[in-house]
Structures are given as structure tokens and as C-alpha cells.
Design a protein around this motif. Structure first.
Motif, mmCIF file in Angstrom:
data_model
loop_
_atom_site.group_PDB
_atom_site.id
_atom_site.type_symbol
_atom_site.label_atom_id
_atom_site.label_comp_id
_atom_site.label_asym_id
_atom_site.label_seq_id
_atom_site.Cartn_x
_atom_site.Cartn_y
_atom_site.Cartn_z
ATOM 1 N N LEU A 38 0.822 -1.220 0.000
ATOM 2 C CA LEU A 38 0.000 0.000 0.000
ATOM 3 C C LEU A 38 0.852 1.264 0.000
ATOM 4 C CD1 LEU A 38 -2.688 -1.153 2.625
ATOM 5 C CD2 LEU A 38 -2.778 -1.406 0.137
ATOM 6 N N LEU A 39 1.978 1.186 -0.696
ATOM 7 C CA LEU A 39 2.878 2.341 -0.801
ATOM 8 C C LEU A 39 2.800 2.914 -2.213
ATOM 9 C CD1 LEU A 39 6.005 0.765 0.974
ATOM 10 C CD2 LEU A 39 4.550 2.609 1.868
ATOM 11 N N PRO A 40 3.212 4.166 -2.386
ATOM 12 C CA PRO A 40 3.262 4.720 -3.747
ATOM 13 C C PRO A 40 4.311 3.993 -4.585
ATOM 14 C CG PRO A 40 4.219 6.256 -2.144
ATOM 15 C CD PRO A 40 3.612 5.135 -1.361
ATOM 16 N N ARG A 41 4.115 3.981 -5.898
ATOM 17 C CA ARG A 41 5.051 3.280 -6.788
ATOM 18 C C ARG A 41 6.486 3.761 -6.596
ATOM 19 N NH1 ARG A 41 3.325 0.353 -11.055
ATOM 20 N NH2 ARG A 41 5.157 0.977 -12.242
ATOM 21 N N ALA A 42 6.620 5.051 -6.273
ATOM 22 C CA ALA A 42 7.973 5.608 -6.084
ATOM 23 C C ALA A 42 8.729 4.863 -4.983
ATOM 24 C CB ALA A 42 7.882 7.099 -5.747
ATOM 25 N N ALA A 43 7.987 4.395 -3.964
ATOM 26 C CA ALA A 43 8.644 3.657 -2.880
ATOM 27 C C ALA A 43 9.197 2.335 -3.409
ATOM 28 C CB ALA A 43 7.655 3.413 -1.739
ATOM 29 N N GLY A 44 8.494 1.759 -4.364
ATOM 30 C CA GLY A 44 8.990 0.525 -4.994
ATOM 31 C C GLY A 44 10.262 0.782 -5.783
ATOM 32 N N HIS A 45 10.297 1.905 -6.492
ATOM 33 C CA HIS A 45 11.513 2.234 -7.250
ATOM 34 C C HIS A 45 12.686 2.497 -6.306
ATOM 35 C CE1 HIS A 45 9.317 2.061 -10.896
ATOM 36 N NE2 HIS A 45 8.596 3.156 -10.685
ATOM 37 N N LYS A 46 12.384 3.147 -5.185
ATOM 38 C CA LYS A 46 13.445 3.429 -4.210
ATOM 39 C C LYS A 46 14.011 2.110 -3.663
ATOM 40 C CE LYS A 46 14.271 6.397 -0.188
ATOM 41 N NZ LYS A 46 14.207 5.547 1.026
ATOM 42 N N ALA A 47 13.121 1.186 -3.329
ATOM 43 C CA ALA A 47 13.570 -0.130 -2.854
ATOM 44 C C ALA A 47 14.314 -0.864 -3.979
ATOM 45 C CB ALA A 47 12.376 -0.948 -2.364
ATOM 46 N N GLU A 75 10.420 2.475 -24.092
ATOM 47 C CA GLU A 75 8.948 2.483 -23.988
ATOM 48 C C GLU A 75 8.477 3.068 -22.651
ATOM 49 O OE1 GLU A 75 10.684 -0.245 -25.257
ATOM 50 O OE2 GLU A 75 10.188 0.556 -27.247
ATOM 51 N N ASN A 76 9.389 3.211 -21.696
ATOM 52 C CA ASN A 76 8.977 3.710 -20.379
ATOM 53 C C ASN A 76 8.566 5.186 -20.402
ATOM 54 O OD1 ASN A 76 11.266 1.529 -18.589
ATOM 55 N ND2 ASN A 76 9.050 1.308 -18.826
ATOM 56 N N TRP A 77 8.800 5.880 -21.528
ATOM 57 C CA TRP A 77 8.301 7.257 -21.664
ATOM 58 C C TRP A 77 6.783 7.291 -21.655
ATOM 59 C CZ3 TRP A 77 11.851 10.654 -20.688
ATOM 60 C CH2 TRP A 77 13.178 10.424 -21.076
ATOM 61 N N ARG A 78 6.162 6.120 -21.859
ATOM 62 C CA ARG A 78 4.694 6.056 -21.846
ATOM 63 C C ARG A 78 4.131 6.176 -20.432
ATOM 64 N NH1 ARG A 78 4.669 0.838 -25.762
ATOM 65 N NH2 ARG A 78 5.234 1.937 -27.665
ATOM 66 N N ARG A 79 4.973 6.162 -19.438
ATOM 67 C CA ARG A 79 4.485 6.244 -18.054
ATOM 68 C C ARG A 79 4.128 7.691 -17.701
ATOM 69 N NH1 ARG A 79 7.334 1.598 -14.465
ATOM 70 N NH2 ARG A 79 7.255 0.008 -16.086
ATOM 71 N N PRO A 80 3.343 7.871 -16.641
ATOM 72 C CA PRO A 80 2.987 9.240 -16.247
ATOM 73 C C PRO A 80 4.247 10.064 -15.965
ATOM 74 C CG PRO A 80 1.738 7.630 -14.972
ATOM 75 C CD PRO A 80 2.739 6.855 -15.772
ATOM 76 N N GLU A 81 4.144 11.342 -16.306
ATOM 77 C CA GLU A 81 5.278 12.260 -16.130
ATOM 78 C C GLU A 81 5.841 12.224 -14.709
ATOM 79 O OE1 GLU A 81 5.468 16.874 -16.931
ATOM 80 O OE2 GLU A 81 4.264 15.838 -18.453
ATOM 81 N N GLU A 82 4.927 12.107 -13.752
ATOM 82 C CA GLU A 82 5.360 12.133 -12.354
ATOM 83 C C GLU A 82 6.261 10.936 -12.034
ATOM 84 O OE1 GLU A 82 2.159 12.162 -9.483
ATOM 85 O OE2 GLU A 82 3.622 11.839 -7.867
ATOM 86 N N GLU A 83 5.888 9.763 -12.569
ATOM 87 C CA GLU A 83 6.702 8.565 -12.303
ATOM 88 C C GLU A 83 8.062 8.683 -12.995
ATOM 89 O OE1 GLU A 83 4.853 4.779 -12.298
ATOM 90 O OE2 GLU A 83 6.739 3.700 -12.637
ATOM 91 N N GLY A 85 9.597 11.403 -13.554
ATOM 92 C CA GLY A 85 10.341 12.345 -12.702
ATOM 93 C C GLY A 85 10.927 11.651 -11.481
ATOM 94 N N ASP A 86 10.142 10.755 -10.872
ATOM 95 C CA ASP A 86 10.646 10.013 -9.705
ATOM 96 C C ASP A 86 11.856 9.157 -10.100
ATOM 97 O OD1 ASP A 86 8.645 11.023 -8.079
ATOM 98 O OD2 ASP A 86 7.305 9.314 -8.383
ATOM 99 N N LEU A 87 11.761 8.522 -11.273
ATOM 100 C CA LEU A 87 12.874 7.664 -11.710
ATOM 101 C C LEU A 87 14.125 8.497 -11.967
ATOM 102 C CD1 LEU A 87 10.839 5.263 -14.032
ATOM 103 C CD2 LEU A 87 12.041 4.618 -11.933
ATOM 104 N N MET A 88 13.939 9.679 -12.563
ATOM 105 C CA MET A 88 15.094 10.559 -12.807
ATOM 106 C C MET A 88 15.711 10.993 -11.473
ATOM 107 S SD MET A 88 15.393 10.628 -15.999
ATOM 108 C CE MET A 88 14.316 9.572 -16.959
ATOM 109 N N GLY A 89 14.856 11.289 -10.512
ATOM 110 C CA GLY A 89 15.342 11.696 -9.188
ATOM 111 C C GLY A 89 16.173 10.594 -8.547
#
Ligand code: IPE
Ligand code: IPE
Ligand code: MG
Length: 243
Positions: A38-47, A75-83, A85-89
């Protein structure tokens, strides 16, 4: 053809198994890992970044010569801009926190794919990281960023067409135009998270790679999983079309 023998890691020690020289990983399942918690996707990327750290360290420890990791597909450019941005961060953070270790550990850092489409400061960070590892002579860490195998093959074909007559274009010539040209042949391709597809990753290079699909979500993947993958690789009978 088998890799050299390994005895540096307890789980593998004494088994006389062939070690893959070049391992590639499709690091998938960050989003589902987060969702389960139940975490935001960004938490998954961080892990997922922590898993990158664990697995790249362990690959070096057991003597894998080259590790190629799929971090961002074309193809990952198809993801929402916010995600995105999280990956770039996270990429910024990873370079800032881990570059010193890569330099110290003699890692040859390579980027495959066209990272120039990333934000300017990220491009600069990446180019600086590659430059600072340029004199290194040790294991290769290739990070696939805005990478797509079909685009890689199209570019290779275009370059070949410019410099060679059709009858001189062969597999070796084409390989010499691939971004993996300096890497050993791909031995083992792992995809995590239970998906059974290549998602435009290393299509040419995977021609005779052993494929391993595991259900583990990428953020849960660790040293023991890499050992298990290496052991599984060692038990495969690679025939390359022969007997
Ligand atoms: C892999 O995890 C990381 C990237 C593609 C950058 P995902 O984000 O694809 O995770 P799932 O597949 O949605 O679980
Ligand atoms: C592949 O994962 C790309 C990376 C791991 C960077 P995706 O999650 O993007 O692949 P699909 O969309 O499931 O094929
Ligand atoms: Mg995915």
C-alpha cells in the motif's frame, strides 16, 4: 562454451559450476512490490535502487565480468510524467551516492541506450560518472537507459549500410555496431516479477543466452537470488545448435 570456474562464494564453492561471464537483468516488479505494501510506486523504485546496490556488489564479489541492468526502456516514456520524474530523481541520487564506490571498486561504467533524452543535469551527471570510471579496468556495469533493442539494431543497420556493401554485412559486422560490442557474449538473462517477455531488451544478444524468469519482485531480489540464478545457469546444458 562455458565460463570459468568459481569458488569464491559459499553457496557456489566446491560445486565446480560454470560462472556466466555476462549477466543481464530486467529489473521488474517495483510497482507491484509497492502496491502489495500500500505504498506509492515511487517507494517501490526506491527499494529497487537498494536491490541494484546489493546485486551489483554481489555480482562483483562472485566474479561476474559484466552485468547489464535494464533501468529505463525506450517504452517507459509512456508512463505518467510524475513517475518518470521520480525515476530521474532516483538516478540522480544513485549516481551521487554510489559513484565513489564504483570508482574505488575499479568498475567500468557503461551506458547503453540514448540517455541524452534525459533532463540536462542527469545527462551531465551520467557523463561525469562514466568519465570518472573511464580509467578503471575491472568488472563492467552497463546500465540501460532509454534503451530499446529494436532502435539499437536499426542504428546498427544504418551504420553498416553507410560503410559496407551489402555482401560484406554479416553477423560479426552487425555485432561490431551494437552498444554491447565491448562486453563478453551474453550468457544469462534474468527477468524478475513473473513476466515472461523481453520487453525490447538485448534482442540480438539474447540469441543464445540462457533465460531465467523468476517470480521474485525486483526490490526483494538479493545476493541469494543471484547465487541461485548462477547455480541454475551452471546446470543448463548449452548446445549452441550442436549435440
Ligand atoms: C521496473 O518495475 C522498473 C522500471 C520499469 C523502471 P516496474 O515499475 O515496471 O514495476 P511493475 O511492473 O509495475 O510492478
Ligand atoms: C521492462 O519493464 C523495462 C525495465 C525493467 C526498465 P516494463 O515493466 O517496462 O516492461 P513491460 O511494460 O511490462 O513489458
Ligand atoms: Mg514492470
Amino acid at each position: 562454451m562455458k565460463g570459468h570456474l568459481v569458488s569464491t562464494v559459499p553457496v557456489i564453492a566446491g560445486r565446480d559450476i560454470a560462472l556466466p561471464r555476462h549477466v543481464a537483468i530486467i529489473m521488474d516488479g517495483n510497482g507491484r512490490w509497492a502496491k502489495k505494501r500500500l505504498l506509492p510506486r515511487a517507494a517501490g523504485h526506491k527499494a529497487g535502487v537498494e536491490a541494484v546496490r546489493r546485486v551489483t556488489r554481489h555480482a562483483r564479489a562472485i566474479g561476474i565480468e559484466a552485468l547489464t541492468i535494464y533501468a529505463f526502456s525506450s517504452e517507459n516514456w509512456r508512463r505518467p510524467e510524475e513517475e518518470i520524474g521520480d525515476l530521474m530523481g532516483l538516478l540522480r541520487l544513485f549516481i551521487r551516492s554510489d559513484l565513489a564506490e564504483l570508482v574505488r571498486e575499479n568498475v567500468r561504467l557503461k551506458i547503453i541506450g540514448d540517455h541524452r533524452r534525459f533532463p540536462k543535469d542527469v545527462v551531465a551527471l551520467i557523463d561525469d560518472a562514466v568519465a570518472r570510471c573511464a580509467a578503471n579496468t575491472g568488472p563492467i556495469l552497463a546500465i540501460a537507459l532509454n534503451y530499446g533493442a529494436q532502435a539499437e539494431l536499426v542504428r546498427a543497420a544504418q551504420r553498416l549500410a553507410e560503410r559496407l556493401p551489402p555482401d560484406q554485412i554479416d553477423a560479426a559486422a552487425l555485432e561490431s555496431e551494437l552498444e554491447t560490442r565491448d562486453l563478453p557474449p551474453l550468457d544469462l538473462l534474468i527477468r524478475t516479477s513473473g513476466e515472461h517477455r523481453l520487453s525490447n531488451f538485448l534482442l540480438w544478444q539474447a540469441a543464445y543466452a540462457e533465460l531465467l524468469f523468476v517470480d521474485t519482485l525486483w526490490p526483494d531480489f538479493g545476493a541469494a537470488d543471484l547465487d541461485a540464478a548462477v547455480v541454475a545457469f551452471g546446470s543448463r546444458n548449452r548446445r549452441f545448435g550442436g549435440l
